[in-house]
Design a protein around this motif. Structure first.
Motif, short mmCIF file in Angstrom:
data_model
loop_
_atom_site.label_atom_id
_atom_site.label_comp_id
_atom_site.label_asym_id
_atom_site.label_seq_id
_atom_site.Cartn_x
_atom_site.Cartn_y
_atom_site.Cartn_z
N LEU A 172 1.09 -1.39 0.03
CA LEU A 172 -0.26 -0.01 -0.47
C LEU A 172 1.23 0.94 0.26
N LYS A 173 1.81 1.30 0.74
CA LYS A 173 2.84 2.31 0.78
C LYS A 173 3.03 2.67 -1.00
N SER A 174 4.10 0.97 -1.93
CA SER A 174 3.86 1.74 -2.86
C SER A 174 3.09 2.24 -4.05
N VAL A 175 1.87 1.48 -3.33
CA VAL A 175 0.70 2.40 -3.97
C VAL A 175 0.53 3.51 -4.31
N GLU A 176 0.77 4.23 -3.00
CA GLU A 176 0.42 5.75 -2.38
C GLU A 176 1.67 6.37 -2.85
N ASP A 177 3.05 5.79 -3.19
CA ASP A 177 4.33 6.64 -3.77
C ASP A 177 4.72 6.54 -5.23
N ARG A 178 3.70 5.98 -5.44
CA ARG A 178 3.35 6.56 -7.24
C ARG A 178 2.61 7.50 -7.51
N ARG A 179 3.57 7.96 -8.04
CA ARG A 179 3.27 9.17 -8.98
C ARG A 179 3.70 9.70 -9.92
N THR A 180 2.94 10.69 -10.31
CA THR A 180 3.53 11.22 -11.66
C THR A 180 4.44 12.41 -12.21
N TYR A 181 5.87 11.85 -12.97
CA TYR A 181 6.98 12.50 -13.12
C TYR A 181 6.68 13.26 -14.23
N TYR A 182 7.11 14.27 -14.34
CA TYR A 182 6.89 15.14 -15.71
C TYR A 182 8.87 15.29 -15.57
N GLY A 183 9.43 15.72 -14.46
CA GLY A 183 10.46 15.70 -14.88
C GLY A 183 11.57 15.16 -14.27
N ILE A 184 12.04 14.52 -15.79
CA ILE A 184 12.89 13.29 -15.56
C ILE A 184 14.37 13.38 -16.26
N SER A 185 15.08 12.40 -15.99
CA SER A 185 16.20 12.26 -16.10
C SER A 185 16.91 11.51 -16.91
N LYS A 186 17.76 11.22 -17.79
CA LYS A 186 18.12 10.27 -18.61
C LYS A 186 19.86 9.39 -17.14
N GLU A 187 19.99 10.17 -16.53
CA GLU A 187 20.85 8.81 -15.30
C GLU A 187 19.90 7.95 -14.79
N ALA A 188 20.55 6.41 -14.76
CA ALA A 188 19.91 5.16 -14.54
C ALA A 188 20.25 5.36 -13.64
N VAL A 189 19.07 4.49 -12.48
CA VAL A 189 18.83 4.02 -11.26
C VAL A 189 18.35 2.37 -10.81
N ALA A 190 18.80 1.89 -12.50
CA ALA A 190 18.57 0.52 -12.56
C ALA A 190 19.46 0.21 -13.63
N SER A 191 19.69 -1.21 -13.78
CA SER A 191 20.41 -1.44 -14.85
C SER A 191 19.05 -1.76 -16.34
N ASP A 192 19.64 -1.72 -17.45
CA ASP A 192 18.55 -2.58 -17.98
C ASP A 192 18.24 -3.90 -18.15
N GLU A 193 19.08 -4.72 -17.63
CA GLU A 193 18.85 -5.33 -17.67
C GLU A 193 17.54 -5.83 -16.16
N ARG A 194 17.46 -5.37 -14.95
CA ARG A 194 16.54 -4.88 -14.21
C ARG A 194 15.34 -4.25 -14.31
N ILE A 195 15.93 -3.87 -15.67
CA ILE A 195 13.99 -3.20 -16.59
C ILE A 195 13.33 -4.08 -17.48
N GLN A 196 14.35 -5.16 -17.70
CA GLN A 196 13.27 -5.74 -18.50
C GLN A 196 12.77 -6.81 -17.82
N GLU A 197 13.75 -7.30 -16.50
CA GLU A 197 12.77 -8.21 -15.39
C GLU A 197 11.98 -7.65 -15.20
N VAL A 198 11.89 -6.44 -14.44
CA VAL A 198 10.70 -5.90 -13.98
C VAL A 198 9.36 -6.12 -14.30
N VAL A 199 10.01 -5.23 -15.68
CA VAL A 199 8.56 -5.50 -16.94
C VAL A 199 8.31 -7.01 -17.26
N GLU A 200 9.10 -7.98 -17.60
CA GLU A 200 8.48 -9.30 -17.76
C GLU A 200 7.57 -10.02 -16.25
#
Length: 199
Positions: free
Chosen positions: A6-34
């Motif tokens: 429920l905390k994760s649900v609460e923390d999810r927000r709309t962010y318009y200000g974003i940058s190209k800095e990686a905060v997780a690896s491409d492999e982790r992104i793929q794992e999350v999406v899959e």
């Protein structure tokens, strides 16, 4: 330790200000999406969701395509805010494209004719759940995201550029990246006007 759900649900927000800095690896992104695509529910277990993840130059290309598509439609003297918005989305790390496979939807309509009118609606319900799961999962990884809808304006070019099957219908686009601006305060309507409980 993982966040409470429920905390994760609460923390999810709309962010318009974003940058190209990686905060997780491409492999982790793929794992999350899959993981999200595999485990998010769908009507009749149809598994009609299809996802394309664009990173690097492919992410940049999507928002250039969108910008140039809109440039043909918005008067030149009013285009600056639109261009700023496209550049903001393009400044992120990647984009998730959400599709629904219409072959699956149409197959269900044929197999269960009495529900035929409902399957396109249920398909959107399934997509909405997947969008939420991926959005929240990306937030848990440290990314900020927003949900955009430039379909059907960009559909044909997206299909051509990334070899997307004709039966895949584009539903939404989710640019994400490292948050560089804090979302504004969120206002809430009274819950007693929105929830009824009978015991």
């Amino acid at each position: 330790m993982a966040k409470d759900f429920l905390k994760s649900v609460e923390d999810r927000r709309t962010y318009y200000g974003i940058s190209k800095e990686a905060v997780a690896s491409d492999e982790r992104i793929q794992e999350v999406v899959e993981h999200a695509v595999k485990h998010t529910p769908s009507s009749f277990n149809s598994q009609s969701a299809r996802v394309v993840v664009l990173l690097g130059d492919n992410h940049d290309k999507l928002w250039n395509i969108t910008k140039e598509t809109l440039r043909k439609m918005v008067p030149a003297d009013k285009f600056a805010p639109t261009e700023d918005k496209m550049n903001a989305f393009g400044s992120g790390y990647g984009t998730v494209l959400f599709f629904e496979d219409q072959k699956v939807v149409e197959g269900l309509q044929e197999a269960f004719a009495s529900y035929a009118d409902n399957f396109p609606i249920w398909s959107h319900h399934s997509s909405g759940m997947l969008q939420f799961v991926i959005w929240t999962a990306l937030e848990n990884e440290g990314f900020g995201a927003s949900l955009q809808h430039y379909n059907p304006l960009i559909d044909n070019e997206v299909k051509q550029e990334w070899n997307v099957p004709e039966s895949w219908k584009l539903i939404a686009q989710m640019p994400f990246g490292k948050p560089v601006a804090v979302p504004g305060e969120k206002e809430f309507q009274p819950l007693e006007n929105r929830v009824k409980i009978y015991k």
